[in-house]
Design a protein around this motif. Sequence first.
Motif, mmCIF file in Angstrom:
data_model
loop_
_atom_site.group_PDB
_atom_site.id
_atom_site.type_symbol
_atom_site.label_atom_id
_atom_site.label_comp_id
_atom_site.label_asym_id
_atom_site.label_seq_id
_atom_site.Cartn_x
_atom_site.Cartn_y
_atom_site.Cartn_z
ATOM 1 N N PRO A 156 -25.546 -41.672 4.772
ATOM 2 C CA PRO A 156 -24.518 -42.710 4.838
ATOM 3 C C PRO A 156 -23.876 -42.991 3.478
ATOM 4 O O PRO A 156 -24.485 -42.780 2.428
ATOM 5 C CB PRO A 156 -25.280 -43.929 5.346
ATOM 6 C CG PRO A 156 -26.441 -43.377 6.068
ATOM 7 C CD PRO A 156 -26.807 -42.110 5.340
ATOM 8 N N VAL A 157 -22.687 -43.499 3.557
ATOM 9 C CA VAL A 157 -21.870 -43.704 2.367
ATOM 10 C C VAL A 157 -22.499 -44.721 1.406
ATOM 11 O O VAL A 157 -22.357 -44.600 0.195
ATOM 12 C CB VAL A 157 -20.428 -44.105 2.789
ATOM 13 C CG1 VAL A 157 -20.412 -45.463 3.464
ATOM 14 C CG2 VAL A 157 -19.478 -44.058 1.623
ATOM 15 N N VAL A 158 -23.251 -45.691 1.937
ATOM 16 C CA VAL A 158 -23.910 -46.664 1.054
ATOM 17 C C VAL A 158 -24.927 -45.966 0.158
ATOM 18 O O VAL A 158 -25.017 -46.230 -1.036
ATOM 19 C CB VAL A 158 -24.606 -47.775 1.876
ATOM 20 C CG1 VAL A 158 -25.486 -48.643 0.981
ATOM 21 C CG2 VAL A 158 -23.571 -48.634 2.585
ATOM 22 N N ASP A 159 -25.681 -45.035 0.757
ATOM 23 C CA ASP A 159 -26.663 -44.302 -0.034
ATOM 24 C C ASP A 159 -25.984 -43.463 -1.099
ATOM 25 O O ASP A 159 -26.522 -43.278 -2.191
ATOM 26 C CB ASP A 159 -27.501 -43.392 0.873
ATOM 27 C CG ASP A 159 -28.415 -44.204 1.773
ATOM 28 O OD1 ASP A 159 -28.234 -45.438 1.834
ATOM 29 O OD2 ASP A 159 -29.287 -43.611 2.403
#
Lengths: 262, 262
Positions: A21-24
């Motif tokens: 995911p983009v947050v990671d």
Amino acid sequence: MSGASAPAHRVRGRRPPQGEPVVDRALSLLAAFDAGHRSLTLGELSRRSGIPPSSALRLANRLTAWGALERGDDGRFSVGLRLWEVASLAPRGQGLRQVAMPFMGDLAEVTRQHVLLAVREGDEAVLVERLSSHHAMPVLYRVGGRLPLHSTGVGLVLLAFADPAFQDEVLARPLVHEPEKVPVAPDALRRTLAEVRRQGMATVRRASPAPLVTVAAPIFGAEHRVVAALSVVVPRGGAEPRQLGPAVRTAARSISRMLGAH
Amino acid sequence: MSGASAPAHRVRGRRPPQGEPVVDRALSLLAAFDAGHRSLTLGELSRRSGIPPSSALRLANRLTAWGALERGDDGRFSVGLRLWEVASLAPRGQGLRQVAMPFMGDLAEVTRQHVLLAVREGDEAVLVERLSSHHAMPVLYRVGGRLPLHSTGVGLVLLAFADPAFQDEVLARPLVHEPEKVPVAPDALRRTLAEVRRQGMATVRRASPAPLVTVAAPIFGAEHRVVAALSVVVPRGGAEPRQLGPAVRTAARSISRMLGAH
């Protein structure tokens, strides 16, 4: 004695798996910075995070817009003051530090060398504060840096008062004393930990980067759990651990009392 | 004198627009914490960030897995030590602080009250460090907290040495002195800033929370730009600004020299 040289790179530089995911991915960009890499070009940011340049730039721009990163006139990225502001709210960082600082100041005035405050994070100690005199001996400790549990004063205290299951886990691993790479015998370490608990303090003598003595004591929180460790680091031959022990333990008790320990 | 009471809520608590990327939503979660809200339930996190609970939980879990947040036994979230570690690499935070600390320590020993270090972030000052004696008078300053530029010692120094276009922008706004809400006359402030530049220091007298005097001086970086401000805060009647000025300016010059200023 490897605060600056042995940070944990468990996240840093690791290539995130496809579809993460983009947050990671944004967090991987933050993790690309360390004590030796405080400012990074886009290319370095991309390489160290394992994120392709176009995607790294897009994410870095969002982080910069918010203030988690800052971009210099030379185009290099660094960690932003806005992130530092938010992070200053971390209870185990700034919160603890704020309570401990006046007592650390007293200890620094008396010992005129280094006073360290550390907490356990996973299987290492993180240095939350360091007070040092101008004329103190050089050491490698850096605030925000990591220290091994099994071979530093604060680390031994944090390990000695950690729960037994965690201690067994650490003792089951192959451990060495840096920088000499001398293997640590689990039984000897177990005896050392028992001695630390019995005495309520840890004393460590090291030969590098200079001959020094560390005396460390536990800081207790509200539930009588050890939440941090306090130590002084002085040159060998400067002060006697016998003299330092009571000073460190007294300051550690004062901080514990302020944290609500009985 | 509103370090703790007047943080900038420009991002905090604002509802992100529909379709805002997920990174911004994660950052909104971080921004939900402030000095008065260091630990939040999921519901509070959701309300303060404007992110629906299910989505807030998913994001908070990712941030917790990485260590940007921590979750207590009571289920409350707080800012994590891992974020604090990364943030300790911010050049304008920890980097500056590390250089300044020994000199701040000297000043604290001499003045026995409060020594402050601040940098400008947008149109406010952010407190990067504060050293205080045990017996120092109570003040509201908090490390990581914000101070107004136009009515604090460090703020006036940072404003006086900022570029003229920025000064004009600040002077064009309606400004008041907290907590009395007395309006600031732009011409008077302009004259004060000229005086600060001429003297190389700012002197501010305040009546609340207690009668106090602040003396602040600029810290210069490598390009002879002002990068920070240093101040001492003492009770009114305690020490004369005439005596404090040279001490603060001397320490500020020492720090400037260490930062590469000529």
